[in-house]
Design an enzyme around this catalytic site. Sequence first.
Site, PDB file in Angstrom:
ATOM      1  CE  LYS A 174      -4.108  -2.036   2.090  1.00 38.99           C
ATOM      2  NZ  LYS A 174      -5.146  -1.917   3.117  1.00 38.99           N
ATOM      3  NE  ARG A 218       3.426  -2.921  20.647  1.00 37.18           N
ATOM      4  CZ  ARG A 218       3.559  -3.983  19.866  1.00 37.18           C
ATOM      5  NH1 ARG A 218       3.283  -5.185  20.337  1.00 37.18           N
ATOM      6  NH2 ARG A 218       3.962  -3.845  18.614  1.00 37.18           N
TER       7      ARG A 218
HETATM    8  P1  ATR Z   1      -1.176  -1.932   9.945  1.00 38.00           P
HETATM    9  O1  ATR Z   1      -0.933  -1.564   8.516  1.00 38.00           O
HETATM   10  O2  ATR Z   1      -1.997  -3.171  10.149  1.00 38.00           O
HETATM   11  O3  ATR Z   1      -1.669  -0.784  10.761  1.00 38.00           O
HETATM   12  P2  ATR Z   1       1.389  -1.496  11.131  1.00 38.00           P
HETATM   13  O4  ATR Z   1       1.531  -0.207  10.402  1.00 38.00           O
HETATM   14  O5  ATR Z   1       2.569  -2.415  11.267  1.00 38.00           O
HETATM   15  O6  ATR Z   1       0.250  -2.397  10.503  1.00 38.00           O
HETATM   16  O7  ATR Z   1       0.827  -1.157  12.599  1.00 38.00           O
HETATM   17  C1  ATR Z   1       0.530  -2.140  13.532  1.00 38.00           C
HETATM   18  C2  ATR Z   1      -0.152  -1.486  14.726  1.00 38.00           C
HETATM   19  O8  ATR Z   1      -0.572  -2.518  15.629  1.00 38.00           O
HETATM   20  C3  ATR Z   1       0.746  -0.568  15.530  1.00 38.00           C
HETATM   21  O9  ATR Z   1      -0.048   0.435  16.120  1.00 38.00           O
HETATM   22  C4  ATR Z   1       1.309  -1.521  16.576  1.00 38.00           C
HETATM   23  O10 ATR Z   1       1.765  -0.878  17.740  1.00 38.00           O
HETATM   24  P3  ATR Z   1       3.288  -0.294  17.829  1.00 38.00           P
HETATM   25  O11 ATR Z   1       3.261   1.023  17.110  1.00 38.00           O
HETATM   26  O12 ATR Z   1       3.531  -0.158  19.280  1.00 38.00           O
HETATM   27  O13 ATR Z   1       4.149  -1.332  17.178  1.00 38.00           O
HETATM   28  C5  ATR Z   1       0.079  -2.323  16.881  1.00 38.00           C
HETATM   29  N1  ATR Z   1       0.322  -3.649  17.472  1.00 38.00           N
HETATM   30  C6  ATR Z   1       0.838  -4.723  16.856  1.00 38.00           C
HETATM   31  N2  ATR Z   1       0.836  -5.801  17.673  1.00 38.00           N
HETATM   32  C7  ATR Z   1       0.308  -5.385  18.858  1.00 38.00           C
HETATM   33  C8  ATR Z   1       0.032  -6.020  20.109  1.00 38.00           C
HETATM   34  N3  ATR Z   1       0.298  -7.308  20.307  1.00 38.00           N
HETATM   35  N4  ATR Z   1      -0.553  -5.280  21.079  1.00 38.00           N
HETATM   36  C9  ATR Z   1      -0.842  -3.987  20.877  1.00 38.00           C
HETATM   37  N5  ATR Z   1      -0.592  -3.320  19.726  1.00 38.00           N
HETATM   38  C10 ATR Z   1      -0.037  -4.002  18.725  1.00 38.00           C
END
Ligand code: ATR
Length: 274
Positions: A68, A154
């Site tokens: 994307k 997080r």
């Molecule tokens: P996407 O395109 O699905 O948004 P991304 O840009 O990699 O994927 O973002 C993933 C999001 O999920 C982020 O907000 C991440 O938090 P961090 O910024 O702290 O990494 C969050 N995330 C992923 N796994 C998580 C978990 N187990 N618990 C809480 N937040 C999580």
Amino acid sequence: MNRADRYCVIGNPIAHSKSPLIHAAFAAATGQALQYDRCLAPLDGFEATMRGLIDQGYRGANVTVPFKLEAARLATRLAPRAQAAGAVNTLIFADGEIVGDNTDGPGLVADIVRNAGVALQDKRILLLGAGGAARGALLPLLLQNPRQIVIANRTLATAEKLVRDFAAHATKLAVSGFADIEGGFDVVINATSSSLAADVPPIPTSVFHPGTLALDMMYGNKPTVFMDFAASHGAAVRDGLGMLVEQAAEAFALWRGVRPDTAPVLAAMRQPQQ
Ligand code: ATR
């Protein structure tokens, strides 16, 4: 012979994508002659694959993980909401241009407002996550004129950066760590990928009250752990299937100029074995 206009969804992996099923149903319902396939692009070959599709006469494409951001860079023109999202899920090939748009956020809003029947004006919204999915949702949510959107993540710095990037809307936005979220919310949206790991963001249960709508952008054969958690604290819950169908309808409308009725498609997809 008249050939049907061709579109595809491009990603890696792609075999699981429900988009061909959804667009075939839309085409049948609206009487539009189009063909919609799956296209697997090599991880290092998105641009070459796209150029190949254009050369073959494709009219547009949906873009999914992990392309994307690359699609946004490839576009010769970006719709404002794709610009704000920093990502593109819909491409339109016309008049030598590659127009990039993003219908994920509008799809989310359509699912909440139309399908769930929850107006967002003057509401307090909790957005969990600050990655690509949350970023894509932000402008369409703000355009509904909510009272406030609290972004909790997080990694606090990522949420702070997201708010800085939407400085024009600063009065409506607040940032929080999961544990420090204060007060109750009308709508709670899980835009983290935590459900993939069967994890629930550690948020206070006081965010939910009877009447809260809790939506997880993920979906599967059964409710996500986040949906179970929210339901056990009194929220009405939705998964991301409605958002998926609505983003597809928005893309279909961009390509074909007609917005299909999503209700029968969503109902069919909710049947087991689909
Ligand atoms: P996407 O395109 O699905 O948004 P991304 O840009 O990699 O994927 O973002 C993933 C999001 O999920 C982020 O907000 C991440 O938090 P961090 O910024 O702290 O990494 C969050 N995330 C992923 N796994 C998580 C978990 N187990 N618990 C809480 N937040 C999580």
